[in-house]
Design a protein around this motif. Sequence first.
Motif, PDB file in Angstrom:
ATOM      1  N   LEU A 209       0.844  -1.192   0.000  1.00 17.19           N
ATOM      2  CA  LEU A 209       0.000   0.000   0.000  1.00 17.19           C
ATOM      3  C   LEU A 209       0.884   1.248   0.000  1.00 17.19           C
ATOM      4  O   LEU A 209       1.874   1.317   0.732  1.00 17.19           O
ATOM      5  N   SER A 210       0.501   2.235  -0.783  1.00 18.22           N
ATOM      6  CA  SER A 210       1.344   3.424  -0.919  1.00 18.22           C
ATOM      7  C   SER A 210       1.001   4.528   0.069  1.00 18.22           C
ATOM      8  O   SER A 210       1.735   5.509   0.172  1.00 18.22           O
ATOM      9  N   GLN A 211      -0.106   4.426   0.815  1.00 17.27           N
ATOM     10  CA  GLN A 211      -0.485   5.511   1.716  1.00 17.27           C
ATOM     11  C   GLN A 211      -0.718   5.013   3.136  1.00 17.27           C
ATOM     12  O   GLN A 211       0.059   5.281   4.023  1.00 17.27           O
ATOM     13  N   THR A 212      -1.802   4.287   3.391  1.00 19.82           N
ATOM     14  CA  THR A 212      -2.059   3.758   4.727  1.00 19.82           C
ATOM     15  C   THR A 212      -3.176   2.725   4.652  1.00 19.82           C
ATOM     16  O   THR A 212      -3.981   2.734   3.720  1.00 19.82           O
ATOM     17  N   PHE A 213      -3.226   1.849   5.624  1.00 20.26           N
ATOM     18  CA  PHE A 213      -4.256   0.815   5.659  1.00 20.26           C
ATOM     19  C   PHE A 213      -5.604   1.418   6.053  1.00 20.26           C
ATOM     20  O   PHE A 213      -6.603   1.234   5.368  1.00 20.26           O
ATOM     21  N   LEU A 214      -5.642   2.173   7.166  1.00 21.98           N
ATOM     22  CA  LEU A 214      -6.854   2.847   7.628  1.00 21.98           C
ATOM     23  C   LEU A 214      -6.582   4.333   7.710  1.00 21.98           C
ATOM     24  O   LEU A 214      -5.762   4.774   8.525  1.00 21.98           O
ATOM     25  N   LYS A 215      -7.278   5.118   6.895  1.00 19.55           N
ATOM     26  CA  LYS A 215      -7.082   6.564   6.878  1.00 19.55           C
ATOM     27  C   LYS A 215      -8.410   7.251   7.171  1.00 19.55           C
ATOM     28  O   LYS A 215      -9.409   7.000   6.497  1.00 19.55           O
ATOM     29  N   MET A 216      -8.405   8.116   8.188  1.00 19.87           N
ATOM     30  CA  MET A 216      -9.592   8.874   8.546  1.00 19.87           C
ATOM     31  C   MET A 216      -9.244  10.352   8.463  1.00 19.87           C
ATOM     32  O   MET A 216      -8.341  10.830   9.158  1.00 19.87           O
ATOM     33  N   ASP A 217      -9.962  11.080   7.618  1.00 17.31           N
ATOM     34  CA  ASP A 217      -9.651  12.476   7.336  1.00 17.31           C
ATOM     35  C   ASP A 217     -10.266  13.413   8.362  1.00 17.31           C
ATOM     36  O   ASP A 217     -10.976  13.000   9.283  1.00 17.31           O
ATOM     37  N   ALA A 218     -10.014  14.711   8.171  1.00 16.61           N
ATOM     38  CA  ALA A 218     -10.426  15.740   9.122  1.00 16.61           C
ATOM     39  C   ALA A 218     -11.932  15.698   9.393  1.00 16.61           C
ATOM     40  O   ALA A 218     -12.743  15.487   8.490  1.00 16.61           O
ATOM     41  N   LEU A 219     -12.268  15.903  10.682  1.00 19.26           N
ATOM     42  CA  LEU A 219     -13.642  16.012  11.168  1.00 19.26           C
ATOM     43  C   LEU A 219     -14.440  14.720  11.020  1.00 19.26           C
ATOM     44  O   LEU A 219     -15.676  14.737  11.044  1.00 19.26           O
ATOM     45  N   THR A 220     -13.775  13.602  10.898  1.00 14.49           N
ATOM     46  CA  THR A 220     -14.463  12.317  10.944  1.00 14.49           C
ATOM     47  C   THR A 220     -14.439  11.791  12.384  1.00 14.49           C
ATOM     48  O   THR A 220     -13.817  12.378  13.272  1.00 14.49           O
ATOM     49  N   ILE A 221     -15.122  10.667  12.610  1.00 15.64           N
ATOM     50  CA  ILE A 221     -15.318  10.142  13.969  1.00 15.64           C
ATOM     51  C   ILE A 221     -14.799   8.716  14.059  1.00 15.64           C
ATOM     52  O   ILE A 221     -15.134   7.864  13.230  1.00 15.64           O
ATOM     53  N   CYS A 222     -14.004   8.455  15.088  1.00 16.85           N
ATOM     54  CA  CYS A 222     -13.539   7.101  15.407  1.00 16.85           C
ATOM     55  C   CYS A 222     -14.061   6.758  16.795  1.00 16.85           C
ATOM     56  O   CYS A 222     -13.645   7.352  17.791  1.00 16.85           O
ATOM     57  N   ARG A 223     -14.991   5.800  16.852  1.00 17.13           N
ATOM     58  CA  ARG A 223     -15.617   5.471  18.129  1.00 17.13           C
ATOM     59  C   ARG A 223     -15.723   3.947  18.257  1.00 17.13           C
ATOM     60  O   ARG A 223     -16.406   3.292  17.495  1.00 17.13           O
ATOM     61  N   ASP A 224     -15.002   3.385  19.211  1.00 16.01           N
ATOM     62  CA  ASP A 224     -15.063   1.941  19.508  1.00 16.01           C
ATOM     63  C   ASP A 224     -14.780   1.108  18.261  1.00 16.01           C
ATOM     64  O   ASP A 224     -15.549   0.197  17.905  1.00 16.01           O
ATOM     65  N   VAL A 225     -13.673   1.384  17.603  1.00 16.91           N
ATOM     66  CA  VAL A 225     -13.269   0.674  16.386  1.00 16.91           C
ATOM     67  C   VAL A 225     -12.237  -0.385  16.747  1.00 16.91           C
ATOM     68  O   VAL A 225     -11.245  -0.097  17.426  1.00 16.91           O
ATOM     69  N   VAL A 226     -12.468  -1.606  16.288  1.00 15.58           N
ATOM     70  CA  VAL A 226     -11.565  -2.718  16.557  1.00 15.58           C
ATOM     71  C   VAL A 226     -10.802  -3.038  15.276  1.00 15.58           C
ATOM     72  O   VAL A 226     -11.404  -3.344  14.241  1.00 15.58           O
ATOM     73  N   VAL A 227      -9.465  -2.969  15.362  1.00 17.48           N
ATOM     74  CA  VAL A 227      -8.589  -3.339  14.250  1.00 17.48           C
ATOM     75  C   VAL A 227      -7.755  -4.515  14.743  1.00 17.48           C
ATOM     76  O   VAL A 227      -6.851  -4.358  15.559  1.00 17.48           O
ATOM     77  N   SER A 228      -8.073  -5.721  14.258  1.00 17.10           N
ATOM     78  CA  SER A 228      -7.480  -6.910  14.865  1.00 17.10           C
ATOM     79  C   SER A 228      -7.052  -7.932  13.814  1.00 17.10           C
ATOM     80  O   SER A 228      -7.693  -8.106  12.778  1.00 17.10           O
ATOM     81  N   ASN A 229      -5.947  -8.593  14.098  1.00 12.25           N
ATOM     82  CA  ASN A 229      -5.493  -9.768  13.343  1.00 12.25           C
ATOM     83  C   ASN A 229      -5.292  -9.492  11.860  1.00 12.25           C
ATOM     84  O   ASN A 229      -5.485 -10.383  11.020  1.00 12.25           O
ATOM     85  N   ASN A 230      -4.913  -8.271  11.518  1.00 14.16           N
ATOM     86  CA  ASN A 230      -4.660  -7.934  10.126  1.00 14.16           C
ATOM     87  C   ASN A 230      -3.164  -7.992   9.823  1.00 14.16           C
ATOM     88  O   ASN A 230      -2.327  -7.814  10.706  1.00 14.16           O
ATOM     89  N   LYS A 231      -2.837  -8.215   8.558  1.00 16.98           N
ATOM     90  CA  LYS A 231      -1.464  -8.069   8.074  1.00 16.98           C
ATOM     91  C   LYS A 231      -1.431  -6.821   7.212  1.00 16.98           C
ATOM     92  O   LYS A 231      -2.150  -6.718   6.225  1.00 16.98           O
ATOM     93  N   MET A 232      -0.581  -5.841   7.608  1.00 14.99           N
ATOM     94  CA  MET A 232      -0.566  -4.556   6.918  1.00 14.99           C
ATOM     95  C   MET A 232       0.866  -4.124   6.667  1.00 14.99           C
ATOM     96  O   MET A 232       1.766  -4.414   7.457  1.00 14.99           O
ATOM     97  N   GLY A 233       1.054  -3.373   5.594  1.00 11.53           N
ATOM     98  CA  GLY A 233       2.374  -2.822   5.340  1.00 11.53           C
ATOM     99  C   GLY A 233       2.684  -2.682   3.877  1.00 11.53           C
ATOM    100  O   GLY A 233       1.791  -2.672   3.030  1.00 11.53           O
TER     101      GLY A 233
END
Length: 504
Positions: A209-233
Amino acid sequence: RTTDTITISTRGQGLFGEASSVGGKADITTNEFGSTIQFDIGDSDPAQEMFRVTESQTSFTFLKFKGDSVNANDIGIIFNKTVNTDDMDGYVLNCEFINIRDGIHFYSRALQADNNVFSTCSYPITLDWDISDESGVDIQIDDLYKGRATRITNNRFHGGVFAITVQNYLQRGAIYSNNTMDIGQGFILVQNGGGLYGCVIDSNIGDLLSQTFLKMDALTICRDVVVSNNKMGGAIAGVVDGADKRPFSVVNLDGLSEIKGLIFVGNAVTATDAFAIFIRNDAASPLITASNILVSNNSFRQIGLDAVASRGIFYSAFDIGNFMFSNNIISEQGATVTDIISTDSKTITNADIKSNIYDASLPLLSATTLAGRQNVDKKQGIYGSNDTGAFQLGDLGGYTSSLPLLISRLTSAGGVGTRYQNSAGHVDIFSVPTGVNTGSFSAGADNVISCGSAGLRWSVVYAGAGTINTSDEREKTFETILDTETLVAKELKVLFEKTGKEPG
């Protein structure tokens, strides 16, 4: 072959193709087997969809959607109710999308996309909400309850921008699992005021991936998010086949309006340019306090490979309340990684930072103030027994086994203190070093703490050539001598003068 949009406006309709529509050749872009729907419109045409679904419970199964390779505006399927009063319940199963800008653009809630292939699609799946749409009745109208029941599972995403885009509403209780994204900018993008609430991102692969696996932009909401058992990079070399294939970070939260609950557990992160988890504040966003962040049982390998100074594993531009960073393994980091956790001079209140494995020469915490309840391995250095059998609290320093306890504060020129406490109170003892084996050692309060006691006395007190300050006459109580005591003293003096001996 179709040259115009096909509309499905009756509830429960579906299109079903041959099971051989997906797969059958190594090169999926030239695989012509099975049931193919070819979209053929001129290059000058505006963005147009192959199918528009305006009613619920529509299914697409075992079909191949193929766009015009020279038209960058093709859209596969748009799900958007004319009057959105309940769930859309759209199903896209075992299908293939080729040469299409948007594979699935889904308004409303309850999309199930399973076992599909997206190749050469800029935005394979977009989850959206039409601002003119209603959201059912009663409590469902509230923004917190709009985007429910999304299941995106077992898909392959090859190329493109982000595999999944969430925008314009809060996605609640979504499951994104067992997907593969290889070559592209990232896996999930949240933008335009959207958010994730109670969502699970589990067992996915995001590679090259050339940027990021999980990207959240300005004024968005992250609430009780589970990121588990992934292979990223990304790629160790960074640039592969002439293109950047290594992300800046695998989680990038950029100026969010709310961060309340991020659980990052059991992931394998390999080869990033800068960080693993990066929380920054966009200039246009409010300053918030992030809370309830858990980073545990992950493997971080080859983080910060772009050779730019001040890289690390975890960074936050916000204060954090309730933070756990535990049982992580960190290895083979880039040469310019300067710390494990940094917060740009912010405060972490209530922290549990324990049992991580990494290069002991790296500071665990940098530019960070700890407050509240703390259970921290160390600020810098190690915590525990070293190879000489000594036990250390604080920074790594040179000492031998003849010093069984080291209490250090190398980040400050101030004093170092200890507190001895029981149910009755406490006693503080301080030391203020001014050089090597120079400085002062003092009680924590003036003239109220004893050294020893009546039943536990020091046998010998050694002092050098310096002055020993004891009490003078101002500290003594003078008693009045009685007349009878004076007469006795005079008589004893006469007896001593006559005998030359002490009276006995």
